[in-house]
Motif scaffolding. Structure first.
Motif, PDB file in Angstrom:
ATOM      1  N   ASP A   1       0.829  -1.216   0.000  1.00 27.92           N
ATOM      2  CA  ASP A   1       0.000   0.000   0.000  1.00 27.92           C
ATOM      3  C   ASP A   1       0.861   1.264   0.000  1.00 27.92           C
ATOM      4  OD1 ASP A   1      -2.335  -1.501   0.068  1.00 27.92           O
ATOM      5  OD2 ASP A   1      -2.544  -1.370   2.250  1.00 27.92           O
ATOM      6  N   TYR A   2       1.976   1.225   0.711  1.00 19.97           N
ATOM      7  CA  TYR A   2       2.810   2.408   0.876  1.00 19.97           C
ATOM      8  C   TYR A   2       3.878   2.561  -0.204  1.00 19.97           C
ATOM      9  CZ  TYR A   2       0.857   3.198   5.556  1.00 19.97           C
ATOM     10  OH  TYR A   2       0.013   3.453   6.605  1.00 19.97           O
ATOM     11  N   LEU A   3       4.263   1.461  -0.854  1.00 21.52           N
ATOM     12  CA  LEU A   3       5.339   1.517  -1.842  1.00 21.52           C
ATOM     13  C   LEU A   3       4.810   1.876  -3.226  1.00 21.52           C
ATOM     14  CD1 LEU A   3       7.418  -1.582  -0.725  1.00 21.52           C
ATOM     15  CD2 LEU A   3       8.322   0.744  -0.993  1.00 21.52           C
ATOM     16  N   PRO A   4       5.637   2.532  -4.033  1.00 17.20           N
ATOM     17  CA  PRO A   4       5.217   2.845  -5.410  1.00 17.20           C
ATOM     18  C   PRO A   4       5.257   1.573  -6.264  1.00 17.20           C
ATOM     19  CG  PRO A   4       7.493   3.513  -5.081  1.00 17.20           C
ATOM     20  CD  PRO A   4       6.994   3.065  -3.745  1.00 17.20           C
ATOM     21  N   PRO A   5       4.389   1.493  -7.279  1.00 18.41           N
ATOM     22  CA  PRO A   5       4.475   0.369  -8.221  1.00 18.41           C
ATOM     23  C   PRO A   5       5.839   0.383  -8.892  1.00 18.41           C
ATOM     24  CG  PRO A   5       2.449   1.628  -8.530  1.00 18.41           C
ATOM     25  CD  PRO A   5       3.311   2.430  -7.612  1.00 18.41           C
ATOM     26  N   PRO A   6       6.388  -0.796  -9.235  1.00 22.47           N
ATOM     27  CA  PRO A   6       5.780  -2.119  -9.127  1.00 22.47           C
ATOM     28  C   PRO A   6       6.237  -2.906  -7.907  1.00 22.47           C
ATOM     29  CG  PRO A   6       7.688  -2.252 -10.543  1.00 22.47           C
ATOM     30  CD  PRO A   6       7.649  -0.831 -10.024  1.00 22.47           C
ATOM     31  N   LEU A   7       6.684  -2.224  -6.837  1.00 21.11           N
ATOM     32  CA  LEU A   7       7.202  -2.917  -5.658  1.00 21.11           C
ATOM     33  C   LEU A   7       6.039  -3.442  -4.821  1.00 21.11           C
ATOM     34  CD1 LEU A   7       9.978  -0.324  -4.705  1.00 21.11           C
ATOM     35  CD2 LEU A   7      10.310  -2.525  -5.843  1.00 21.11           C
ATOM     36  N   ASP A   8       5.622  -4.665  -5.102  1.00 24.24           N
ATOM     37  CA  ASP A   8       4.408  -5.173  -4.471  1.00 24.24           C
ATOM     38  C   ASP A   8       4.544  -6.571  -3.870  1.00 24.24           C
ATOM     39  OD1 ASP A   8       4.579  -6.686  -6.766  1.00 24.24           O
ATOM     40  OD2 ASP A   8       2.605  -6.151  -7.556  1.00 24.24           O
ATOM     41  N   CYS A   9       5.762  -7.131  -3.861  1.00 24.26           N
ATOM     42  CA  CYS A   9       5.930  -8.506  -3.390  1.00 24.26           C
ATOM     43  C   CYS A   9       7.133  -8.575  -2.454  1.00 24.26           C
ATOM     44  CB  CYS A   9       6.112  -9.452  -4.578  1.00 24.26           C
ATOM     45  SG  CYS A   9       6.112 -11.197  -4.130  1.00 24.26           S
ATOM     46  N   THR A  10       6.912  -9.080  -1.241  1.00 25.49           N
ATOM     47  CA  THR A  10       7.928  -9.066  -0.188  1.00 25.49           C
ATOM     48  C   THR A  10       8.398 -10.470   0.147  1.00 25.49           C
ATOM     49  OG1 THR A  10       7.066  -7.025   0.807  1.00 25.49           O
ATOM     50  CG2 THR A  10       8.372  -8.458   2.223  1.00 25.49           C
ATOM     51  N   PHE A  11       9.706 -10.629   0.241  1.00 29.92           N
ATOM     52  CA  PHE A  11      10.299 -11.854   0.768  1.00 29.92           C
ATOM     53  C   PHE A  11      10.899 -11.484   2.114  1.00 29.92           C
ATOM     54  CE2 PHE A  11      11.998 -16.131  -0.398  1.00 29.92           C
ATOM     55  CZ  PHE A  11      12.719 -16.367   0.765  1.00 29.92           C
ATOM     56  N   PHE A  12      10.364 -12.053   3.202  1.00 27.60           N
ATOM     57  CA  PHE A  12      10.816 -11.729   4.546  1.00 27.60           C
ATOM     58  C   PHE A  12      12.061 -12.527   4.919  1.00 27.60           C
ATOM     59  CE2 PHE A  12       6.250 -10.605   4.927  1.00 27.60           C
ATOM     60  CZ  PHE A  12       6.401  -9.284   5.342  1.00 27.60           C
ATOM     61  N   THR A  13      12.965 -11.872   5.646  1.00 31.87           N
ATOM     62  CA  THR A  13      14.199 -12.497   6.134  1.00 31.87           C
ATOM     63  C   THR A  13      14.337 -12.191   7.621  1.00 31.87           C
ATOM     64  OG1 THR A  13      15.584 -10.564   5.688  1.00 31.87           O
ATOM     65  CG2 THR A  13      15.268 -12.134   3.874  1.00 31.87           C
ATOM     66  N   ASN A  14      15.407 -12.698   8.220  1.00 32.07           N
ATOM     67  CA  ASN A  14      15.681 -12.423   9.629  1.00 32.07           C
ATOM     68  C   ASN A  14      16.459 -11.134   9.840  1.00 32.07           C
ATOM     69  OD1 ASN A  14      14.916 -15.163  10.989  1.00 32.07           O
ATOM     70  ND2 ASN A  14      16.195 -15.740   9.258  1.00 32.07           N
ATOM     71  N   SER A  15      17.172 -10.678   8.822  1.00 29.20           N
ATOM     72  CA  SER A  15      18.117  -9.575   9.019  1.00 29.20           C
ATOM     73  C   SER A  15      18.376  -8.840   7.717  1.00 29.20           C
ATOM     74  CB  SER A  15      19.447 -10.121   9.549  1.00 29.20           C
ATOM     75  OG  SER A  15      20.065 -10.925   8.559  1.00 29.20           O
ATOM     76  N   GLY A  16      19.076  -7.719   7.835  1.00 31.68           N
ATOM     77  CA  GLY A  16      19.467  -6.972   6.651  1.00 31.68           C
ATOM     78  C   GLY A  16      20.462  -7.721   5.798  1.00 31.68           C
ATOM     79  N   THR A  17      21.410  -8.383   6.439  1.00 34.86           N
ATOM     80  CA  THR A  17      22.390  -9.163   5.686  1.00 34.86           C
ATOM     81  C   THR A  17      21.706 -10.207   4.812  1.00 34.86           C
ATOM     82  OG1 THR A  17      24.153  -8.848   7.312  1.00 34.86           O
ATOM     83  CG2 THR A  17      24.316 -10.781   5.902  1.00 34.86           C
ATOM     84  N   GLU A  18      20.734 -10.908   5.378  1.00 32.41           N
ATOM     85  CA  GLU A  18      20.023 -11.925   4.605  1.00 32.41           C
ATOM     86  C   GLU A  18      19.201 -11.296   3.473  1.00 32.41           C
ATOM     87  OE1 GLU A  18      18.128 -15.099   7.061  1.00 32.41           O
ATOM     88  OE2 GLU A  18      19.104 -14.000   8.679  1.00 32.41           O
ATOM     89  N   ALA A  19      18.688 -10.090   3.705  1.00 31.37           N
ATOM     90  CA  ALA A  19      17.974  -9.395   2.636  1.00 31.37           C
ATOM     91  C   ALA A  19      18.923  -9.071   1.485  1.00 31.37           C
ATOM     92  CB  ALA A  19      17.342  -8.113   3.186  1.00 31.37           C
ATOM     93  N   VAL A  20      20.147  -8.666   1.818  1.00 26.33           N
ATOM     94  CA  VAL A  20      21.157  -8.397   0.792  1.00 26.33           C
ATOM     95  C   VAL A  20      21.447  -9.665  -0.005  1.00 26.33           C
ATOM     96  CG1 VAL A  20      23.593  -7.819   0.433  1.00 26.33           C
ATOM     97  CG2 VAL A  20      22.215  -6.462   2.015  1.00 26.33           C
ATOM     98  N   GLU A  21      21.691 -10.757   0.702  1.00 22.45           N
ATOM     99  CA  GLU A  21      22.006 -12.013   0.022  1.00 22.45           C
ATOM    100  C   GLU A  21      20.867 -12.440  -0.906  1.00 22.45           C
ATOM    101  OE1 GLU A  21      24.792 -13.594   0.056  1.00 22.45           O
ATOM    102  OE2 GLU A  21      25.859 -12.855   1.819  1.00 22.45           O
TER     103      GLU A  21
END
Length: 397
Positions: free
Chosen positions: A94-114
């Motif tokens: 809802d808050y992000l601009p298109p086309p950012l609409d799909c999230t993959f959750f991780t435990n940490s920022g490092t894992e998000a980078v990977e």
């Protein structure tokens, strides 16, 4: 005399530096941390931009308690439908601009980078990654390979291949982004370099070069996101949209939580050829997602984004004439106080601590101290912060 707790800490908890900070924390309340002797400190580190809602926020605690009474871990991420994950991912869309609409959750920022690096390489069928010098994206093997400094990476070599480095804010370096580049990863505001803002037009130029070469643009908003700079995700002032966005730190409301976010069409490649191409057991833990959802609700409901900018101006006005300060750099409540001499940094941090103010240093800037107070800080509390900082810095003049 060393306390039993301190002795056990030094003996049994792995250290990350020869002389750890060693502050014995008893509890936290709002913008304050209390040590075991009863001394109270204004927390201007916020766990390196994590505790943006302060300590012990009642709504975050209540959300955790509600979820705690329902269930904890049920199944590796992405298999069972868990309400906190779905609610948080939907709110982000809802808050992000298109086309950012799909999230993959991780435990940490490092894992998000990977995860983002894997996603970019798989989606583009390329392997080269371009990163900025003086940037920090984590300490895992892949994230560590993004660092440009030999001091930190020498002991970890050989690094993951295919990494090239450019200078932040240097347009001439954009020529190194080519048709072989899978992704460019950069921070909309460089954190560990000492809070370096992008020059006007720089991020747009990066976006244009990525479009020209078919390269994915990854914004690491782990440190500058979730309201820290006065905008929700850190990149909005530049009006540039990445292909992949990274969140963590304050994202979990004090709980461990990260994410990489992209268009659904892009994210789909992780579930194909092969299936289960990227996994996490605890990523998107229901307690963390419940806390993150509550923190996001407080951030948006209480108009904290506007207040962050007000507090920034209050700090700048109060400290602008201090003789020990060369420059106040940053945006919102992500600020670097640059001192006149690098040799003053350590003593400045120590004197501030004696005055009941916790400040910190940066990995790649030896002349500045970090000022990251919780975003909930009030006008009165900000005055107390500035007074304590003024007293602390008087010792180094």
């Amino acid at each position: 005399m060393s306390s039993p707790l301190r002795s056990a800490f030094l003996r049994h908890v792995a250290q990350t530096s020869p002389e750890p900070d060693g502050l014995e924390i008893s509890h936290g309340e709002g913008i304050y941390l209390m040590d075991t002797s009863g001394k109270r400190y204004i927390d201007c580190i916020s766990g390196i931009a994590v505790s943006s809602m302060g300590h012990g926020h009642p709504e975050i605690q209540a959300a955790i308690q509600v979820q705690l009474n329902l269930h904890l871990h049920t199944m590796v991420y992405g298999e069972h439908i868990q309400a906190p994950q779905v609610a948080l991912a939907s709110r982000l869309a809802d808050y992000l601009p298109p086309p950012l609409d799909c999230t993959f959750f991780t435990n940490s920022g490092t894992e998000a980078v990977e995860g983002a690096l894997k996603l970019a390489r798989k989606y583009t069928s390329r392997y080269e990654i371009v990163a900025c010098r003086n940037a920090y994206h984590g300490s895992s093997a892949g994230a560590e390979s993004l660092r440009s400094d030999l001091e930190y990476t020498a002991a970890s070599r050989p690094l993951v291949p295919g990494i090239r480095h450019i200078l932040f804010n240097t347009l001439d370096d954009l020529q190194h982004i080519t048709s072989k580049t899978a992704a460019v990863i950069l921070e909309p505001v460089q954190g560990e370099a000492g809070v370096m803002l992008p020059l006007p037009g720089y991020l747009r130029a990066v976006r244009a070069r990525c479009d020209e070469t078919g390269t994915m643009l990854i914004f690491d908003s782990i440190q500058c996101g979730m309201g820290r700079t006065g905008s929700l995700f850190g990149f909005e002032p530049e009006d540039v949209i990445p292909d992949i966005l990274l969140l963590a730190k304050a994202f979990g409301g004090g709980m461990p939580l990260g994410a990489f976010i992209a268009a659904k069409e892009i994210m789909t490649v992780l579930s194909q050829k092969p299936i289960l191409g990227h996994l996490t057991t605890f990523g998107g833990h229901p307690l963390s997602c419940a806390a993150g959802l509550a923190a996001l609700a407080v951030l948006m409901r209480d108009d904290l984004l506007h207040r962050v900018s007000d507090r920034e101006q209050q700090i700048r006005s109060a400290l602008k004439d201090h003789p020990a300060i060369l420059e106040i750099r940053g945006r919102g409540l992500m600020l670097a106080i640059e001192l006149r001499h690098p040799a003053q940094r350590v003593s400045a941090i120590q004197y501030c601590r004696k005055e009941g103010l916790l400040v910190d240093w940066f990995l790649f800037n030896n002349q500045s101290i970090r000022l990251y107070p919780p975003l909930i800080i009030t006008e009165t509390e900000t005055t107390l912060l500035c007074e304590a900082l003024t007293r602390g810095l008087q010792h180094i003049i």
